[in-house]
Each structure stands twice: as structure tokens, then as C-alpha cells.
Motif scaffolding. Structure first.
Motif, PDB file in Angstrom:
ATOM      1  N   LEU A  90       0.832  -1.203   0.000  1.00  0.00           N
ATOM      2  CA  LEU A  90       0.000   0.000   0.000  1.00  0.00           C
ATOM      3  C   LEU A  90       0.866   1.252   0.000  1.00  0.00           C
ATOM      4  CD1 LEU A  90      -2.870   1.195   0.166  1.00  0.00           C
ATOM      5  CD2 LEU A  90      -2.634   1.158   2.649  1.00  0.00           C
ATOM      6  N   SER A  91       1.940   1.218   0.774  1.00  0.00           N
ATOM      7  CA  SER A  91       2.849   2.375   0.821  1.00  0.00           C
ATOM      8  C   SER A  91       3.499   2.618  -0.536  1.00  0.00           C
ATOM      9  CB  SER A  91       3.930   2.143   1.891  1.00  0.00           C
ATOM     10  OG  SER A  91       3.363   2.007   3.165  1.00  0.00           O
ATOM     11  N   GLU A  92       3.868   1.545  -1.215  1.00  0.00           N
ATOM     12  CA  GLU A  92       4.466   1.675  -2.543  1.00  0.00           C
ATOM     13  C   GLU A  92       3.467   2.267  -3.538  1.00  0.00           C
ATOM     14  OE1 GLU A  92       5.810  -2.198  -3.542  1.00  0.00           O
ATOM     15  OE2 GLU A  92       7.559  -2.159  -2.193  1.00  0.00           O
ATOM     16  N   CYS A  93       2.225   1.811  -3.475  1.00  0.00           N
ATOM     17  CA  CYS A  93       1.190   2.345  -4.369  1.00  0.00           C
ATOM     18  C   CYS A  93       0.963   3.831  -4.105  1.00  0.00           C
ATOM     19  CB  CYS A  93      -0.121   1.586  -4.177  1.00  0.00           C
ATOM     20  SG  CYS A  93      -0.103  -0.106  -4.790  1.00  0.00           S
ATOM     21  N   ALA A  94       0.888   4.192  -2.829  1.00  0.00           N
ATOM     22  CA  ALA A  94       0.679   5.592  -2.474  1.00  0.00           C
ATOM     23  C   ALA A  94       1.842   6.451  -2.957  1.00  0.00           C
ATOM     24  CB  ALA A  94       0.510   5.720  -0.962  1.00  0.00           C
ATOM     25  N   HIS A  95       3.078   5.914  -2.842  1.00  0.00           N
ATOM     26  CA  HIS A  95       4.253   6.668  -3.285  1.00  0.00           C
ATOM     27  C   HIS A  95       4.237   6.851  -4.801  1.00  0.00           C
ATOM     28  CE1 HIS A  95       8.381   8.087  -3.434  1.00  0.00           C
ATOM     29  NE2 HIS A  95       8.637   7.168  -4.364  1.00  0.00           N
ATOM     30  N   ASN A  96       3.895   5.795  -5.523  1.00  0.00           N
ATOM     31  CA  ASN A  96       3.870   5.874  -6.987  1.00  0.00           C
ATOM     32  C   ASN A  96       2.797   6.828  -7.493  1.00  0.00           C
ATOM     33  OD1 ASN A  96       5.942   3.999  -7.147  1.00  0.00           O
ATOM     34  ND2 ASN A  96       4.551   2.248  -7.295  1.00  0.00           N
ATOM     35  N   LEU A  97       1.691   6.913  -6.755  1.00  0.00           N
ATOM     36  CA  LEU A  97       0.594   7.791  -7.148  1.00  0.00           C
ATOM     37  C   LEU A  97       0.714   9.175  -6.538  1.00  0.00           C
ATOM     38  CD1 LEU A  97      -2.361   5.246  -6.805  1.00  0.00           C
ATOM     39  CD2 LEU A  97      -1.299   6.055  -8.927  1.00  0.00           C
TER      40      LEU A  97
END
Length: 207
Positions: A163-170
């Protein structure tokens, strides 16, 4: 600090109220949290402060009453003094604590006839809110939804990392909401709902 407070209370013979609540330690042992509420010098506004945390061998009213008395005596009070200054007992609504026939309050009243019973306001508020939720459609589903979100990410480091990776990418701010406790307290539900409301208004992602 506690010794100084108790010394002042005993010297001035200020009226006291005992507040007691059962809890469970990390080691899954039954414990009793004992608070005192009193005017320290007999003139200032009454304050409540923690007196002791004691383990319970059993959850019987007699055992709890014995531990409360032992706690008070250990901290400098005498039975004679308590008969003079002990005016109230406050706890949750459990029958073992406030039962009119054999609860802790009844056992204390046998020794201290003038003692006043008080059902803890925080516990009564929690019961009132719980009853209101039971008759309000949709709230249980909403609470279950929030609980599922919390469990999905708080109990899985892998899910949290993804989830943290997705939030960072977005390029989306990631916020954390707290758990809604089913028993105590109303404040936990209020904080969680407020966090969710703020996050929804900002359009952010949350675990």
C-alpha cells in the motif's frame, strides 16, 4: 508524589471516593485498577489519582473487596479512618461490582454503611452509545468495514508495504486510522471516524 498526596489526605481527614475497574494485563492476568478521588487539603477541588494496580486470584466479589481493602490499608489508611472518610465507591455496571445482593459495593456497604454507590459515567456513556448504535441502521456495517480495513493492513507488513508503494507511486499521502474498540471507549470510535472523515475530504488513501 502519591505518598505526599496520601499524607495530606490522611492528615486533613479529607473525604475520599474509591474508583475501581477490572482489566487484563498483557500476560492475560486479571487485575484491578484502584483510583482515589479526594480534596487533598480539604478545601481544593477533588482530584482523582491512581492508587495501585493489583492482581486478582479470582473474580469473585469477596476477592475484589479484599484486594481493595488491602490496597487502602497498605497505603496508610486504617479501618477506623476509612469509616470516617470513605463516602463513595464508583465502578462499572458489572454485577460482581455493583450487585445489590452480593456485589463488591454491597460488601463494602456492610462495613461502611454510609458509602454511596456511583455507576461510572464513562461506562454508562458507552452503554448508551452502544444501545443507540443497535437501533441505528447501517452503523454496524460501517464499523465492520473500518475494522476490516484496519485488520487488513495492521496485521500484515506485506500488505502495508504494498500500500505504501502504491501511495508513493501515485504521489498520494498515506494516513493511518486507529482501531475501533468494541468495548471501550466511545473516544476510540470518535477518533477513527474523524480520521476517516478528514481523509475522505482530502481524497487520500488510508490503511
Amino acid at each position: 508524589m502519591k505518598k505526599e498526596l496520601l499524607k495530606k489526605i490522611i492528615e486533613t481527614k479529607s473525604k475520599i471516593t474509591v474508583l475501581a475497574d477490572e482489566s487484563t494485563s498483557v500476560g492475560h492476568k486479571s487485575t484491578l485498577i484502584v483510583y482515589l478521588k479526594a480534596s487533598v487539603d480539604g478545601e481544593m477541588e477533588p482530584i482523582a489519582f491512581p492508587l495501585d494496580l493489583v492482581e486478582l486470584d479470582s473474580m469473585s466479589a469477596a476477592q475484589i473487596k479484599e484486594q481493595i481493602m488491602g490496597c487502602l490499608l497498605k497505603n496508610g489508611f486504617t479501618v477506623e479512618l476509612l469509616r470516617e472518610i470513605l463516602i463513595g465507591f464508583c465502578s462499572d455496571g458489572a454485577s460482581v461490582m455493583l450487585g445489590v445482593k452480593s456485589g463488591v459495593w454491597k460488601l463494602l456497604q456492610d462495613d461502611f454503611p454510609g458509602i454511596i454507590l456511583w455507576h461510572c459515567l464513562n461506562h454508562r456513556l458507552e452503554l448508551a452509545v452502544d444501545q443507540a448504535l443497535d437501533v441505528t441502521g447501517g452503523t454496524k456495517d460501517f464499523q465492520a468495514f473500518m475494522g476490516s480495513l484496519y485488520s487488513l493492513y495492521s496485521q500484515s507488513p506485506k500488505n502495508m508495504q504494498q500500500l505504501s508503494e502504491c501511495a508513493h507511486n501515485l504521489d498520494i499521502a498515506l494516513r493511518r486510522i486507529g482501531k475501533v474498540f468494541s468495548v471501550r471507549w466511545v473516544a476510540s470510535s470518535w477518533r477513527a471516524v474523524c480520521s476517516l472523515a478528514v481523509l475522505s475530504s482530502l481524497g487520500t488513501t488510508f490503511p
